[in-house]
Write an enzyme that holds these catalytic residues in place. Structure first.
Site, PDB file in Angstrom:
ATOM      1  N   GLY A  13       0.835  -1.195   0.000  1.00 27.05           N
ATOM      2  CA  GLY A  13       0.000   0.000   0.000  1.00 27.05           C
ATOM      3  C   GLY A  13       0.866   1.240   0.000  1.00 27.05           C
ATOM      4  O   GLY A  13       1.629   1.474   0.943  1.00 27.05           O
ATOM      5  N   THR A  16      -1.429   7.613   0.724  1.00 22.56           N
ATOM      6  CA  THR A  16      -0.927   8.704   1.567  1.00 22.56           C
ATOM      7  C   THR A  16      -0.070   8.179   2.721  1.00 22.56           C
ATOM      8  O   THR A  16       1.034   8.667   2.960  1.00 22.56           O
ATOM      9  CB  THR A  16      -2.130   9.483   2.140  1.00 22.56           C
ATOM     10  OG1 THR A  16      -2.941   9.884   1.047  1.00 22.56           O
ATOM     11  CG2 THR A  16      -1.699  10.694   2.926  1.00 22.56           C
ATOM     12  N   VAL A 136      -6.121   2.936  15.453  1.00 28.80           N
ATOM     13  CA  VAL A 136      -7.068   3.683  16.295  1.00 28.80           C
ATOM     14  C   VAL A 136      -6.507   5.071  16.567  1.00 28.80           C
ATOM     15  O   VAL A 136      -5.422   5.211  17.130  1.00 28.80           O
ATOM     16  CB  VAL A 136      -7.325   2.947  17.634  1.00 28.80           C
ATOM     17  CG1 VAL A 136      -8.270   3.759  18.511  1.00 28.80           C
ATOM     18  CG2 VAL A 136      -7.889   1.562  17.384  1.00 28.80           C
ATOM     19  N   ASP A 205     -16.771   3.491  11.094  1.00 32.14           N
ATOM     20  CA  ASP A 205     -15.331   3.622  11.334  1.00 32.14           C
ATOM     21  C   ASP A 205     -15.056   3.784  12.835  1.00 32.14           C
ATOM     22  O   ASP A 205     -14.168   3.129  13.395  1.00 32.14           O
ATOM     23  CB  ASP A 205     -14.804   4.828  10.542  1.00 32.14           C
ATOM     24  CG  ASP A 205     -13.344   5.126  10.833  1.00 32.14           C
ATOM     25  OD1 ASP A 205     -12.479   4.380  10.332  1.00 32.14           O
ATOM     26  OD2 ASP A 205     -13.076   6.084  11.577  1.00 32.14           O
ATOM     27  N   LYS A 209     -13.013   1.162  15.602  1.00 29.83           N
ATOM     28  CA  LYS A 209     -11.963   1.579  16.539  1.00 29.83           C
ATOM     29  C   LYS A 209     -12.387   1.299  17.987  1.00 29.83           C
ATOM     30  O   LYS A 209     -11.578   0.868  18.811  1.00 29.83           O
ATOM     31  CB  LYS A 209     -11.661   3.065  16.332  1.00 29.83           C
ATOM     32  CG  LYS A 209     -11.064   3.354  14.953  1.00 29.83           C
ATOM     33  CD  LYS A 209     -11.097   4.843  14.627  1.00 29.83           C
ATOM     34  CE  LYS A 209     -10.520   5.144  13.254  1.00 29.83           C
ATOM     35  NZ  LYS A 209     -10.789   6.521  12.792  1.00 29.83           N
TER      36      LYS A 209
HETATM   37  N1  HSE Z   1     -11.641   8.189   8.146  1.00 32.73           N
HETATM   38  C1  HSE Z   1     -11.047   8.312   9.444  1.00 32.73           C
HETATM   39  C2  HSE Z   1     -11.518   9.601  10.100  1.00 32.73           C
HETATM   40  C3  HSE Z   1      -9.554   8.339   9.433  1.00 32.73           C
HETATM   41  O1  HSE Z   1     -12.192  10.433   9.486  1.00 32.73           O
HETATM   42  O2  HSE Z   1     -11.209   9.785  11.265  1.00 32.73           O
HETATM   43  C4  HSE Z   1      -8.955   6.989   9.354  1.00 32.73           C
HETATM   44  O3  HSE Z   1      -9.315   6.190  10.406  1.00 32.73           O
END
Ligand code: HSE
Length: 432
Positions: A13, A16, A136, A205, A209
């Protein structure tokens, strides 16, 4: 004296974060070597598109079209996975790396939320580290903080702002008095939100976490399916405005606690009192609060995403591996993690913010308060303001402490009447 052999990395990968890891290892090479006791060098890489401009010289690395091949290479001691996705190539690579008895570093919270225990088991059987500081809260060392720094404590609760996209949207809505859709569109245009922001704005998301944090904090098996999840799409500029009038800010919070032998995990837009440290977390920042029985309250804050912070977390894991520091992925062997039944969110006892929009006619407020009275829920404060976007009257209430089931029953009774012009919204209040 011979210098120690370098730790040789296979990097999957080169988006970024992957490019950031290469840049960090180049920029801080000497410092990293002094801290790690040996050099850390990328020897082979894999990505979807070899030709893409990344601002780094790839010519010095071996290239693999298939990331899984990194695991078997003789010049790779440790694999870093920055591909993403709960299943597919990331999971195949994780399994292949651990089967090859090589350490594995990942930023992939979705994969860990779904397969973390099986991967931790495979790492234990292979006696190699599985590390995931970047998964996380990006650059915030919260995994190390809980797994190592707070390891001597019984943790009662862990909660925080785990998604920067949602925090960015909510704080811009607050400061500029804009609607959710308008800010989301702008965030996508500016590159703060993904083209498909579903996992962010629906709270998924943050739930990934939270499931990882809860396992680490309480010594429980990861239970992503047990996270009660609600996103931010229903939050309006009116809610933010009324919350401010009542002394609160609105944030998407993931919180977990062990309550009466059950694991409570939920992701919710919440009202936070202005004096609480989470209320001051603005823009795309993340923050985590953990409460230990000896250390007291810990507060971690920083950047939860982006090239520099995430690369910082990945390379911290690599330094641990280069030093020979490992230990079980989830702070104790998988066999020692407790299987804990999920708590019923309706059992929560707390103050709540309720927002209903109703037709502007005599007796409507009486209907609302009757529904609350019948459910045994007492109102602490109430604001009613003029005609809203849909022609309804906007009524915002804060309840006294009440059981979730009672509040749900009151909202159900309100929705069953003929006065509401939109679905009611409930947000819990975080007191401390
Ligand atoms: N997409 C996540 C956020 C960042 O907006 O916090 C990566 O975990």
């Amino acid at each position: 004296m011979n210098s120690p052999s370098p730790l040789r990395i296979g990097l999957a990968g080169l988006g970024t974060v992957g490019a950031g890891v290469v840049r960090l290892l180049d920029t801080n090479a000497a410092l990293v070597a002094r801290r790690a006791g040996r050099r850390i060098e990328v020897s082979a890489v894999s990505a979807r598109d070899r030709a893409r401009a990344r601002g780094i010289d790839l010519g010095r690395f071996a290239w693999e079209d298939d990331a899984t091949a990194l695991a078997a290479r003789d010049d790779v001691d440790c694999v870093v996975e920055l591909v993403g996705g709960a299943d597919g190539p990331a999971l195949t690579l994780a399994r292949a790396t651990l089967a090859a008895r090589k350490p594995f570093v990942t930023a992939n919270k979705a994969m860990l939320a779904h397969h973390g225990l099986a991967l931790a088991q495979a790492a234990e059987e292979a006696a190699v580290p599985l590390k995931f500081e970047a998964a996380v809260a990006g650059g915030i060392p919260v995994i190390k903080g809980i797994r190592e720094g707070a390891a001597a404590n019984e943790l009662a609760r862990v909660y925080g702002i785990l998604n920067g996209t949602c925090n960015y949207i909510l704080t811009r809505m607050e400061h500029e008095r804009l609607g959710f859709a308008e800010v989301l569109a702008d965030a996508q245009r500016l590159g703060f939100a993904e083209a498909d922001p579903t996992f962010d704005i629906e709270g998924i998301d943050a739930a990934h976490k939270l499931a990882i944090l809860a396992s680490l904090s309480f010594g429980t098996r990861i239970d992503f399916a047990g996270v009660a999840t609600q996103g931010i799409a229903a939050v309006t500029a009116g809610d933010i405005d009324h919350a401010a009038t009542l002394g609160f800010r609105i944030r998407l919070v993931g919180s977990a606690a062990v309550d009466d032998g059950r694991l409570m995990q939920r992701v919710h837009p919440c009202l936070i009192p202005l004096g609480h440290p989470l209320a001051a977390v603005e823009g795309p920042l993340n923050a985590v609060v953990a409460e230990g029985n000896f250390v007291g309250r810990l507060f971690f804050q920083g950047r939860g995403a982006g090239e520099g912070p995430t690369a910082s977390a990945v390379v911290a894991d690599l330094i641990d591996i280069a030093r020979g520091e490992a230990g079980p992925a989830f702070a104790m062997p998988v066999a020692a993690l407790a299987a804990m039944a999920p708590a019923d969110p309706g059992d929560s006892v707390e103050r709540c913010y309720l927002r209903v929009t109703v037709q502007d006619r005599p007796g409507v407020l009486a209907e609302l308060t009757a529904a609350l009275r019948d459910a045994g829920v007492s109102i602490e404060s109430l604001i009613q303001r003029g005609v809203g976007e849909d022609g309804g009257v906007f009524v915002a209430m804060v309840t006294h402490v009440a059981k979730g089931q009672a509040v749900a029953a009151a909202l159900k009774a309100m929705a069953a009447g003929s006065s509401l012009t939109a679905a009611p919204v409930m947000m819990p209040i975080i007191e401390r």
